[in-house]
Write an enzyme that holds these catalytic residues in place. Structure first.
Site, PDB file in Angstrom:
ATOM      1  N   GLU A  53       0.579  -1.233  -0.018  1.00 24.64           N
ATOM      2  CA  GLU A  53       0.012   0.015  -0.168  1.00 24.64           C
ATOM      3  C   GLU A  53       1.005   1.346  -0.302  1.00 24.64           C
ATOM      4  O   GLU A  53       1.996   1.206   0.596  1.00 24.64           O
ATOM      5  CB  GLU A  53      -1.125  -0.106   1.159  1.00 24.64           C
ATOM      6  CG  GLU A  53      -1.890   1.208   1.409  1.00 24.64           C
ATOM      7  CD  GLU A  53      -2.785   1.495   0.385  1.00 24.64           C
ATOM      8  OE1 GLU A  53      -3.382   0.794  -0.180  1.00 24.64           O
ATOM      9  OE2 GLU A  53      -2.612   2.537   0.063  1.00 24.64           O
ATOM     10  N   ASP A 103      -7.651   1.659  -8.374  1.00 23.43           N
ATOM     11  CA  ASP A 103      -8.224   2.895  -8.990  1.00 23.43           C
ATOM     12  C   ASP A 103      -8.571   2.491 -10.634  1.00 23.43           C
ATOM     13  O   ASP A 103      -7.694   2.229 -11.078  1.00 23.43           O
ATOM     14  CB  ASP A 103      -7.393   3.947  -8.520  1.00 23.43           C
ATOM     15  CG  ASP A 103      -6.860   4.059  -7.236  1.00 23.43           C
ATOM     16  OD1 ASP A 103      -7.821   3.970  -6.183  1.00 23.43           O
ATOM     17  OD2 ASP A 103      -5.880   4.234  -6.780  1.00 23.43           O
ATOM     18  N   LYS A 107     -11.442   8.765 -16.353  1.00 23.84           N
ATOM     19  CA  LYS A 107     -11.217   9.702 -17.335  1.00 23.84           C
ATOM     20  C   LYS A 107     -10.100   8.860 -18.459  1.00 23.84           C
ATOM     21  O   LYS A 107      -8.996   8.747 -18.096  1.00 23.84           O
ATOM     22  CB  LYS A 107     -10.739  11.066 -16.862  1.00 23.84           C
ATOM     23  CG  LYS A 107     -11.801  11.625 -16.210  1.00 23.84           C
ATOM     24  CD  LYS A 107     -11.283  13.306 -15.771  1.00 23.84           C
ATOM     25  CE  LYS A 107     -12.160  13.863 -14.927  1.00 23.84           C
ATOM     26  NZ  LYS A 107     -11.666  14.676 -13.939  1.00 23.84           N
ATOM     27  N   ASP A 139     -15.275  -2.799  -9.841  1.00 23.81           N
ATOM     28  CA  ASP A 139     -16.680  -2.493 -10.056  1.00 23.81           C
ATOM     29  C   ASP A 139     -17.042  -1.729 -11.365  1.00 23.81           C
ATOM     30  O   ASP A 139     -17.893  -1.504 -11.448  1.00 23.81           O
ATOM     31  CB  ASP A 139     -17.229  -1.590  -8.868  1.00 23.81           C
ATOM     32  CG  ASP A 139     -16.194  -0.286  -8.757  1.00 23.81           C
ATOM     33  OD1 ASP A 139     -15.243  -0.300  -8.458  1.00 23.81           O
ATOM     34  OD2 ASP A 139     -16.900   0.902  -9.068  1.00 23.81           O
ATOM     35  N   THR A 172     -13.615  -7.135   0.435  1.00 22.54           N
ATOM     36  CA  THR A 172     -12.901  -6.192   0.678  1.00 22.54           C
ATOM     37  C   THR A 172     -13.562  -4.858   1.176  1.00 22.54           C
ATOM     38  O   THR A 172     -14.914  -4.779   1.077  1.00 22.54           O
ATOM     39  CB  THR A 172     -11.587  -5.715  -0.572  1.00 22.54           C
ATOM     40  OG1 THR A 172     -12.862  -4.771  -1.298  1.00 22.54           O
ATOM     41  CG2 THR A 172     -11.304  -7.001  -1.229  1.00 22.54           C
ATOM     42  N   GLU A 175     -15.287  -3.231  -1.768  1.00 20.65           N
ATOM     43  CA  GLU A 175     -16.270  -4.314  -2.037  1.00 20.65           C
ATOM     44  C   GLU A 175     -17.471  -4.237  -1.482  1.00 20.65           C
ATOM     45  O   GLU A 175     -18.808  -3.957  -2.037  1.00 20.65           O
ATOM     46  CB  GLU A 175     -15.805  -5.684  -2.137  1.00 20.65           C
ATOM     47  CG  GLU A 175     -16.651  -6.560  -2.744  1.00 20.65           C
ATOM     48  CD  GLU A 175     -16.112  -7.860  -3.198  1.00 20.65           C
ATOM     49  OE1 GLU A 175     -14.907  -8.069  -2.578  1.00 20.65           O
ATOM     50  OE2 GLU A 175     -16.801  -8.880  -3.629  1.00 20.65           O
TER      51      GLU A 175
HETATM   52  C1  LIG Z   1      -9.717   1.654  -4.308  1.00 19.03           C
HETATM   53  S1  LIG Z   1      -8.533   1.371  -3.164  1.00 19.03           S
HETATM   54  C2  LIG Z   1      -8.855  -0.554  -2.979  1.00 19.03           C
HETATM   55  C3  LIG Z   1      -8.471  -0.951  -1.631  1.00 19.03           C
HETATM   56  C4  LIG Z   1      -8.563  -2.349  -1.234  1.00 19.03           C
HETATM   57  N1  LIG Z   1      -7.945  -3.291  -2.413  1.00 19.03           N
HETATM   58  C5  LIG Z   1     -10.138  -2.920  -1.156  1.00 19.03           C
HETATM   59  O1  LIG Z   1     -10.540  -3.464  -2.031  1.00 19.03           O
HETATM   60  O2  LIG Z   1     -10.767  -2.404  -0.289  1.00 19.03           O
HETATM   61  C6  LIG Z   1      -7.015   1.069  -4.091  1.00 19.03           C
HETATM   62  C7  LIG Z   1      -5.826   1.244  -3.245  1.00 19.03           C
HETATM   63  O3  LIG Z   1      -4.674   0.661  -3.865  1.00 19.03           O
HETATM   64  C8  LIG Z   1      -3.678   1.823  -3.465  1.00 19.03           C
HETATM   65  N2  LIG Z   1      -2.820   1.994  -4.595  1.00 19.03           N
HETATM   66  C9  LIG Z   1      -3.231   2.466  -5.923  1.00 19.03           C
HETATM   67  N3  LIG Z   1      -2.028   2.532  -6.632  1.00 19.03           N
HETATM   68  C10 LIG Z   1      -1.094   2.108  -5.793  1.00 19.03           C
HETATM   69  C11 LIG Z   1       0.200   1.700  -6.318  1.00 19.03           C
HETATM   70  N4  LIG Z   1       0.791   2.218  -7.187  1.00 19.03           N
HETATM   71  N5  LIG Z   1       1.222   1.272  -5.186  1.00 19.03           N
HETATM   72  C12 LIG Z   1       0.539   0.909  -3.967  1.00 19.03           C
HETATM   73  N6  LIG Z   1      -0.653   1.253  -3.719  1.00 19.03           N
HETATM   74  C13 LIG Z   1      -1.463   1.823  -4.667  1.00 19.03           C
HETATM   75  C14 LIG Z   1      -4.349   2.863  -3.092  1.00 19.03           C
HETATM   76  O4  LIG Z   1      -3.738   3.948  -2.131  1.00 19.03           O
HETATM   77  C15 LIG Z   1      -5.804   2.493  -2.377  1.00 19.03           C
HETATM   78  O5  LIG Z   1      -5.568   2.193  -1.109  1.00 19.03           O
END
Ligand SMILES: C[S@@+](CC[C@H](N)C(=O)[O-])C[C@H]1O[C@@H](n2cnc3c(N)ncnc32)[C@H](O)[C@@H]1O
Length: 194
Positions: A53, A103, A107, A139, A172, A175
């Site tokens: 993370e 993520d 866009k 999603d 998660t 989720e």
């Molecule tokens: C939308 S959240 C989903 C978190 C978790 N997997 C869940 O489903 O609840 C995406 C997570 O990935 C982390 N993240 C995104 N890009 C990342 C990267 N390049 N390296 C490390 N963490 C990353 C973000 O900080 C965020 O906490």
């Protein structure tokens, strides 16, 4: 526990992360607040889990949850996923890699920031052991379709069926949020073939 590599410029050995060998290692890419790897580590005490993370606040939450649950088989590494995959994690070290609700960067001008790319697929095929699995959930329907197209072009990855109750796989944090809003969830499972 927190995992802090002793040298960020050297490839790790699997035993540098979890010295008790041999145990299957699962890696959660972007583990957020750690709910998923904590539930997995509690359910599968015979496996080891590494959560990656990049956000300090979320990494701290994940770390504190792992400590509260007194889990010796879960470590949290605060680092960029691409750096960890490219420069730290050794070949064929993981039995499963999870990419859950990354993520989606909806866009068009941000699509280049999306995690799943041809290079990413080659990298996870290297870090997974033969027979290892990549599990992906989102999603975002458009991102899902684009990602599946890219994953299917990687010749070492073979798509498998993933029935909902095939094995223990807790929802998660993100989720749960999307399910509450009634959003459909897309899931995919791939296996590394030799
Ligand atoms: C939308 S959240 C989903 C978190 C978790 N997997 C869940 O489903 O609840 C995406 C997570 O990935 C982390 N993240 C995104 N890009 C990342 C990267 N390049 N390296 C490390 N963490 C990353 C973000 O900080 C965020 O906490």
């Amino acid at each position: 526990m927190q995992f802090i590599p002793s040298d960020y410029f050297c490839k790790l050995e699997k035993a540098d992360i979890f010295p008790d060998q041999p145990r299957p290692l699962e890696i959660d890419l972007g583990c957020g607040d750690g709910s998923f790897p904590v539930a997995m580590a509690e359910h599968y005490p015979e496996r080891d889990f590494l959560g990656l993370e990049r956000l300090l606040g979320r990494a701290r939450k994940a770390y504190s949850k792992a400590c509260k649950a007194d889990l010796e088989n879960l470590k949290i590494l605060r680092l960029e996923i691409s750096y960890a995959l490219d420069w730290l994690l050794p070949d064929a070290c993981a039995s499963r890699i999870h990419l859950l609700f990354p993520d989606p960067w909806p866009k068009k001008k941000h699509h280049k920031r999306r995690m799943v790319s041809q290079y990413f697929c080659q990298t996870i095929s290297r870090v997974l052991e033969p027979g290892g699995e990549f599990l992906f959930k989102t999603d975002d329907q458009e991102y899902f379709e684009e990602s599946i197209g890219v994953l299917l072009r990687e010749e070492r990855l073979h798509q498998m069926h993933w029935e909902e109750d095939a094995f223990f796989y807790p929802p998660t944090d993100f989720e749960k949020r999307w399910l509450k809003q009634g959003k459909p969830i897309q899931s995919a499972r791939f296996k590394v073939i030799d």
